[in-house]
Design an enzyme around this catalytic site. Structure first.
Site, PDB file in Angstrom:
ATOM      1  N   LYS A 152       0.850  -1.190   0.000  1.00  0.00           N
ATOM      2  CA  LYS A 152       0.000   0.000   0.000  1.00  0.00           C
ATOM      3  C   LYS A 152       0.885   1.240   0.000  1.00  0.00           C
ATOM      4  O   LYS A 152       1.439   1.633   1.023  1.00  0.00           O
ATOM      5  CB  LYS A 152      -0.926   0.043   1.225  1.00  0.00           C
ATOM      6  CG  LYS A 152      -2.019   1.078   1.051  1.00  0.00           C
ATOM      7  CD  LYS A 152      -2.424   1.818   2.310  1.00  0.00           C
ATOM      8  CE  LYS A 152      -1.622   3.038   2.636  1.00  0.00           C
ATOM      9  NZ  LYS A 152      -1.683   4.168   1.697  1.00  0.00           N
ATOM     10  N   GLU A 227      10.071   1.556  10.430  1.00  0.00           N
ATOM     11  CA  GLU A 227      11.097   2.573  10.135  1.00  0.00           C
ATOM     12  C   GLU A 227      10.400   3.912  10.258  1.00  0.00           C
ATOM     13  O   GLU A 227       9.575   4.251   9.407  1.00  0.00           O
ATOM     14  CB  GLU A 227      11.631   2.410   8.706  1.00  0.00           C
ATOM     15  CG  GLU A 227      12.214   1.064   8.387  1.00  0.00           C
ATOM     16  CD  GLU A 227      13.586   0.855   8.992  1.00  0.00           C
ATOM     17  OE1 GLU A 227      14.119   1.787   9.630  1.00  0.00           O
ATOM     18  OE2 GLU A 227      14.111  -0.251   8.836  1.00  0.00           O
ATOM     19  N   CYS A 261      13.855  10.941   6.275  1.00  0.00           N
ATOM     20  CA  CYS A 261      13.872  10.517   7.674  1.00  0.00           C
ATOM     21  C   CYS A 261      15.277  10.583   8.250  1.00  0.00           C
ATOM     22  O   CYS A 261      15.448  10.708   9.445  1.00  0.00           O
ATOM     23  CB  CYS A 261      13.303   9.116   7.794  1.00  0.00           C
ATOM     24  SG  CYS A 261      14.062   7.979   6.649  1.00  0.00           S
ATOM     25  N   GLU A 354      10.524  16.616  14.487  1.00  0.00           N
ATOM     26  CA  GLU A 354      10.906  16.374  13.091  1.00  0.00           C
ATOM     27  C   GLU A 354      10.171  17.388  12.216  1.00  0.00           C
ATOM     28  O   GLU A 354       8.949  17.475  12.251  1.00  0.00           O
ATOM     29  CB  GLU A 354      10.511  14.950  12.694  1.00  0.00           C
ATOM     30  CG  GLU A 354      10.988  14.602  11.304  1.00  0.00           C
ATOM     31  CD  GLU A 354      10.625  13.179  10.915  1.00  0.00           C
ATOM     32  OE1 GLU A 354       9.471  12.765  11.138  1.00  0.00           O
ATOM     33  OE2 GLU A 354      11.493  12.483  10.371  1.00  0.00           O
TER      34      GLU A 354
HETATM   35  P1  NAP Z   1       2.656   8.582   7.429  1.00  0.00           P
HETATM   36  O1  NAP Z   1       1.618   9.626   7.532  1.00  0.00           O
HETATM   37  O2  NAP Z   1       3.057   7.849   8.644  1.00  0.00           O
HETATM   38  O3  NAP Z   1       2.144   7.565   6.299  1.00  0.00           O
HETATM   39  C1  NAP Z   1       2.924   6.476   5.877  1.00  0.00           C
HETATM   40  C2  NAP Z   1       2.031   5.448   5.242  1.00  0.00           C
HETATM   41  O4  NAP Z   1       1.150   4.912   6.220  1.00  0.00           O
HETATM   42  C3  NAP Z   1       1.140   5.990   4.137  1.00  0.00           C
HETATM   43  O5  NAP Z   1       1.026   5.005   3.133  1.00  0.00           O
HETATM   44  C4  NAP Z   1      -0.177   6.205   4.858  1.00  0.00           C
HETATM   45  O6  NAP Z   1      -1.304   6.198   3.991  1.00  0.00           O
HETATM   46  C5  NAP Z   1      -0.194   4.995   5.764  1.00  0.00           C
HETATM   47  N1  NAP Z   1      -1.079   5.109   6.936  1.00  0.00           N
HETATM   48  C6  NAP Z   1      -1.546   6.229   7.545  1.00  0.00           C
HETATM   49  N2  NAP Z   1      -2.332   5.902   8.588  1.00  0.00           N
HETATM   50  C7  NAP Z   1      -2.380   4.555   8.644  1.00  0.00           C
HETATM   51  C8  NAP Z   1      -3.037   3.609   9.499  1.00  0.00           C
HETATM   52  N3  NAP Z   1      -3.787   4.001  10.528  1.00  0.00           N
HETATM   53  N4  NAP Z   1      -2.857   2.296   9.266  1.00  0.00           N
HETATM   54  C9  NAP Z   1      -2.090   1.874   8.241  1.00  0.00           C
HETATM   55  N5  NAP Z   1      -1.461   2.721   7.393  1.00  0.00           N
HETATM   56  C10 NAP Z   1      -1.583   4.038   7.595  1.00  0.00           C
HETATM   57  O7  NAP Z   1       3.997   9.151   6.851  1.00  0.00           O
HETATM   58  P2  NAP Z   1       4.154  10.097   5.611  1.00  0.00           P
HETATM   59  O8  NAP Z   1       3.438  11.359   5.946  1.00  0.00           O
HETATM   60  O9  NAP Z   1       3.810   9.392   4.363  1.00  0.00           O
HETATM   61  O10 NAP Z   1       5.737  10.257   5.595  1.00  0.00           O
HETATM   62  C11 NAP Z   1       6.431  11.100   6.481  1.00  0.00           C
HETATM   63  C12 NAP Z   1       6.997  10.372   7.687  1.00  0.00           C
HETATM   64  O11 NAP Z   1       7.641   9.163   7.333  1.00  0.00           O
HETATM   65  C13 NAP Z   1       8.043  11.166   8.409  1.00  0.00           C
HETATM   66  O12 NAP Z   1       7.745  11.228   9.771  1.00  0.00           O
HETATM   67  C14 NAP Z   1       9.343  10.409   8.202  1.00  0.00           C
HETATM   68  O13 NAP Z   1      10.278  10.527   9.206  1.00  0.00           O
HETATM   69  C15 NAP Z   1       8.885   9.034   8.015  1.00  0.00           C
HETATM   70  N6  NAP Z   1       9.835   8.263   7.197  1.00  0.00           N
HETATM   71  C16 NAP Z   1      10.673   7.369   7.809  1.00  0.00           C
HETATM   72  C17 NAP Z   1      11.578   6.657   7.062  1.00  0.00           C
HETATM   73  C18 NAP Z   1      12.495   5.639   7.699  1.00  0.00           C
HETATM   74  O14 NAP Z   1      13.046   4.803   7.015  1.00  0.00           O
HETATM   75  N7  NAP Z   1      12.693   5.652   8.998  1.00  0.00           N
HETATM   76  C19 NAP Z   1      11.636   6.847   5.698  1.00  0.00           C
HETATM   77  C20 NAP Z   1      10.786   7.767   5.112  1.00  0.00           C
HETATM   78  C21 NAP Z   1       9.875   8.462   5.882  1.00  0.00           C
HETATM   79  P3  NAP Z   1      -1.838   7.495   3.206  1.00  0.00           P
HETATM   80  O15 NAP Z   1      -0.942   8.628   3.534  1.00  0.00           O
HETATM   81  O16 NAP Z   1      -1.753   7.071   1.797  1.00  0.00           O
HETATM   82  O17 NAP Z   1      -3.252   7.700   3.645  1.00  0.00           O
END
Ligand code: NAP
Ligand code: MG
Length: 451
Positions: A152, A227, A261, A354
């Protein structure tokens, strides 16, 4: 419908029907049906299928890079580099099916040994900042280990995942082994986490959603690797090559417009070096070329969305002085100039949360112990850099830092052959490197009596 936009122009790239829970359930059912045959392939055949897939990706590298650059708003040169890393991941793990797995263990009365078995159906949930790259770090080891997957992607950036699904099929990965479902995290993502036929969730995203996933996975005792976010330090000692450290610092935080990240977004500088460092830093930050992602000379693109720009802007709240401001185009597009706040109190919001955008904070420190204390004073523990000419000090600090990935006199620490992941609330489990296979297999211990 999901409206997919180009962040650099705000124009609509395409519209995709949004999946719902029943479409997700159908994908899980397909994966479940196809998993046994994929698992039963000979190791050589599975290795071959993955290297064929790597070759197919290689043939389409320009197309994939262009899609990613347009959909995520990232500079085309960066997008191409990411696609090369995607191909590397499939090449690296295409060797895995034929490498030794398991151990023999001396015991009385017979022989004990372990085997590693695939989990079955694995759910992959990925963010929008490095869409296909982060997916590949999960897809390649999961498939190599003999699992079927349901991916997804983030609704903001589904384009390369959808193209990947087609290429996997064209390259001969059996139908149903790779499934991409585009729908909201709160519905489709949530259902994937709760689904009783999904054995494991590999998630990359925010720490906040990571907490929800860990909780939602608990009732089915689902395996989870996370992650999550970071607030990583870039520690510059006065005895470092300051020119090199200042030249590398902007790439370490403004790469991908800071939506990384691993961003080294807290620049810790030893007091006696701060004036010289800031002078060098200012030159480099002002020279960053922010603009059209499809222009080959562009170094930084826009943010992913209007919402992200609003969230990033909220950190310019007067709490800390703006020391350096780079350039950015006028709208349309979700532009934000590279920005450095200095000096910043370690307790300020910009120093603790962050930002996930192009804002760096500069925090002065006095000595080695002070640097370590400030660096570790965070809920996160993903990444970091240390700049010094004193090798012993570099190693002492490297051992003292609470983070999963580090670089000394360099700002790069992600490589396909080395483990990647976080300490503390940056998550658990490791991707990449040989150990990633552990996250997609179960260990079975077998005792064979000889008497
Ligand atoms: P996010 O809001 O956590 O979303 C990540 C993914 O999870 C998206 O596909 C999102 O879907 C999905 N999601 C949201 N709520 C969910 C739920 N309740 N159950 C299952 N899936 C759910 O993160 P983002 O806004 O895309 O990305 C930014 C964040 O990612 C930052 O905080 C960054 O630090 C972190 N990040 C970490 C790494 C690492 O390797 N540590 C790498 C990249 C990014 P939709 O958004 O499609 O609705
Ligand atoms: Mg989000």
């Amino acid at each position: 419908m999901i409206t997919v936009r180009e962040p650099a122009t705000e124009t609509v790239l395409t519209e995709i029907p949004a999946a719902d829970r029943s479409l997700l359930d159908a994908a899980v059912a397909r994966a479940r049906e196809s998993a046994p045959a994929w698992r039963a392939l000979t190791p050589r055949a599975r290795a071959r299928a993955l290297s064929d897939l790597a070759a197919a990706l290689e043939q389409h590298v320009e197309e994939l890079a262009l899609l990613e650059a347009r959909n995520a708003g990232k500079p085309i040169a960066d997008a191409r580099g990411e696609m090369e890393m995607v191909i590397d991941a499939f090449r690296y793990y295409s060797g895995a099916p034929e490498r030794p797995l398991g151990e023999t263990i001396p015991v009385a009365g017979g022989q004990a040994f372990t085997v590693r078995e695939p989990l079955g159906v694995v759910g992959l949930i990925t963010p929008w900042n490095f869409p296909l790259l982060i997916a590949s770090w999960k897809l390649a080891p999961a498939l190599a280990a003999g699992n079927a997957v349901v991916l997804k992607p983030a609704v903001l950036t589904p384009m390369t995942a959808l193209r990947f699904e087609q290429l996997a099929s064209e390259a001969g990965i059996p139908e149903g082994v790779v499934n991409v479902v585009v729908g909201a995290g709160s519905t489709v993502g949530q259902r994937l986490v709760e689904h009783p036929d999904v054995a494991k969730i590999a998630f990359t995203g925010s720490t906040e959603v990571g907490r929800q996933i860990a909780a939602a996975a608990a009732p089915t005792i689902k395996r989870v690797t996370l992650e999550l976010g970071g607030k990583s330090p870039n520690i510059v000692f006065a005895d470092a090559d300051l020119q090199k450290a200042a030249a590398a610092a902007p790439a370490a935080v403004f790469g991908n417009a800071g939506q990384d990240c691993c961003a080294r977004s807290r620049i810790l500088v030893q007091r006696e070096a701060i004036d010289e460092f800031m002078q060098e830093l200012e030159q480099v930050v002002r020279s960053i070329r922010v603009g059209d992602p499809l222009d080959h000379s562009t170094q930084m693109g826009p943010l992913i969305s209007a919402g992200q720009r609003e969230a990033v802007s909220s950190f310019l709240n007067g709490e800390a002085p703006i020391a350096i401001r780079g350039s950015a185009p006028e709208g349309p597009g979700y532009w934000f100039p590279p920005t450095v706040l200095a000096p910043v109190d370690p307790h300020a919001r910009a120093a603790r949360e962050e930002i996930f955008g192009p804002i760096a904070v500069v925090i002065p420190f006095t000595d080695e112990a002070d640097a370590i204390r400030i660096a570790n004073d965070t809920i996160y523990g993903l990444s970091g850099s240390i700049w010094t000419r004193d090798g012993a000090k570099a190693l002492r600090v490297a051992h003292a830092l609470e983070c999963g990935v580090l670089s000394i006199n360099s700002n790069t620490s992600v490589r396909v052959a080395t483990p990647f992941g976080g300490f503390k609330q940056s998550g658990y489990g490791r991707e990449l490197g040989p150990h990633a296979l552990d996250a997609y297999t179960e260990v079975k211990s077998i005792f064979f009596a000889t008497s």
